[in-house]
Design a protein around this motif. Sequence first.
Motif, PDB file in Angstrom:
ATOM      1  N   LEU A 132       0.610  -1.551  -0.177  1.00 13.31           N
ATOM      2  CA  LEU A 132      -0.199   0.225  -0.396  1.00 13.31           C
ATOM      3  C   LEU A 132       0.889   1.075   0.109  1.00 13.31           C
ATOM      4  CD1 LEU A 132      -1.283  -2.419   1.879  1.00 13.31           C
ATOM      5  CD2 LEU A 132      -3.556  -1.031   1.575  1.00 13.31           C
ATOM      6  N   GLY A 133       0.515   2.540  -0.858  1.00 12.38           N
ATOM      7  CA  GLY A 133       0.894   3.169  -0.515  1.00 12.38           C
ATOM      8  C   GLY A 133       0.698   3.958   0.301  1.00 12.38           C
ATOM      9  N   TYR A 134       0.093   5.584   0.106  1.00  9.45           N
ATOM     10  CA  TYR A 134      -0.877   6.127   0.974  1.00  9.45           C
ATOM     11  C   TYR A 134      -1.912   6.084   1.780  1.00  9.45           C
ATOM     12  CZ  TYR A 134      -2.134  10.570   3.206  1.00  9.45           C
ATOM     13  OH  TYR A 134      -3.115  11.562   4.205  1.00  9.45           O
ATOM     14  N   VAL A 135      -1.770   6.050   3.217  1.00 10.51           N
ATOM     15  CA  VAL A 135      -3.201   4.730   3.508  1.00 10.51           C
ATOM     16  C   VAL A 135      -3.893   6.212   4.547  1.00 10.51           C
ATOM     17  CG1 VAL A 135      -4.653   3.724   4.611  1.00 10.51           C
ATOM     18  CG2 VAL A 135      -2.668   2.556   3.169  1.00 10.51           C
ATOM     19  N   ASN A 136      -4.847   6.973   4.093  1.00  9.26           N
ATOM     20  CA  ASN A 136      -5.400   8.052   4.782  1.00  9.26           C
ATOM     21  C   ASN A 136      -6.986   7.389   5.430  1.00  9.26           C
ATOM     22  OD1 ASN A 136      -6.624  10.280   5.641  1.00  9.26           O
ATOM     23  ND2 ASN A 136      -6.678  11.348   3.907  1.00  9.26           N
ATOM     24  N   LEU A 137      -6.391   7.255   7.264  1.00  8.80           N
ATOM     25  CA  LEU A 137      -7.883   6.982   7.417  1.00  8.80           C
ATOM     26  C   LEU A 137      -7.545   7.669   8.891  1.00  8.80           C
ATOM     27  CD1 LEU A 137      -6.146   3.450   7.758  1.00  8.80           C
ATOM     28  CD2 LEU A 137      -8.518   3.973   7.287  1.00  8.80           C
ATOM     29  N   ARG A 138      -8.046   8.931   8.403  1.00  6.15           N
ATOM     30  CA  ARG A 138      -7.671  10.093   9.435  1.00  6.15           C
ATOM     31  C   ARG A 138      -8.776  10.209   9.679  1.00  6.15           C
ATOM     32  NH1 ARG A 138      -4.483  15.346   8.018  1.00  6.15           N
ATOM     33  NH2 ARG A 138      -2.691  14.922   8.037  1.00  6.15           N
ATOM     34  N   ALA A 139      -9.554  10.138  11.126  1.00  9.82           N
ATOM     35  CA  ALA A 139     -10.858  10.403  11.794  1.00  9.82           C
ATOM     36  C   ALA A 139     -11.652   9.346  10.619  1.00  9.82           C
ATOM     37  CB  ALA A 139     -11.738  11.565  11.294  1.00  9.82           C
ATOM     38  N   ALA A 140     -11.544   7.767  11.174  1.00 14.04           N
ATOM     39  CA  ALA A 140     -11.795   6.617  10.867  1.00 14.04           C
ATOM     40  C   ALA A 140     -11.876   6.151  12.073  1.00 14.04           C
ATOM     41  CB  ALA A 140     -11.259   5.844  10.331  1.00 14.04           C
ATOM     42  N   GLU A 141     -13.038   5.049  11.872  1.00  9.09           N
ATOM     43  CA  GLU A 141     -12.665   4.335  13.323  1.00  9.09           C
ATOM     44  C   GLU A 141     -12.691   3.257  13.257  1.00  9.09           C
ATOM     45  OE1 GLU A 141     -17.008   4.504  15.509  1.00  9.09           O
ATOM     46  OE2 GLU A 141     -17.123   6.756  15.135  1.00  9.09           O
TER      47      GLU A 141
END
Length: 228
Positions: A132-141
Amino acid sequence: MSAAARSRKTLGTQQPSFDFDESALGSLEPGDEATLDAGRLDGVAYAAIERDSWELGAGDTVEACRFEGMVLGTWTLRGARVIESVFSGANVPAVSAARGGWRDVELRDSRFGSVEAYDGEWRGIRFVRCKLGYVNLRAAELLDVAFEDCSIDEIDLMDASARRVAFASTRIGALNASGARLADVDLRGADVGQVIGLDGLRGATISPDLLQLMAPALAELAGIVVEP
């Protein structure tokens, strides 16, 4: 020491728990192009999909499906739900999955570039032998999520809530934990190059090697001057 901290110390770090069994998918009917774009996929199997893009909208659902050899230029599923499904051999440079709900999903032997999954909800998710490259999980649950034998260039957990998340035999180039709320997040199996937002790592479990790597930043955070 808080009751939660005493409990973790006594019981150890809890690992992710998975209820989904792929055998429950059984024998699935093959899907066609029309079904793929229907917005409601239930109990179908796809093999060797190759398209420039696949788009799902808010409220669309993929449930109890199997995908093998999926090659896409872009995969858009903002606000969509993916439930009890398996993806293997996928190659997707750009995934847009913000504000989506994923439950009991396994992704294996696949390559994903940027994965925009901020403000989403992941429960019972496994990545196995994925790059995986960039994984954006900001504010995720996140609840019960595992990365096993994976390579991740950067994972962003800023302001995310994560419980029972593990990184077994996984390389992470950079981890951003700024403002994260973590519980039973196991980083002992991870090779981490850089950590941003050390204060957000409260609730994580790390290895002695990772502690040594982070020592200078921890000292700076605590206001400690280290001189020879």
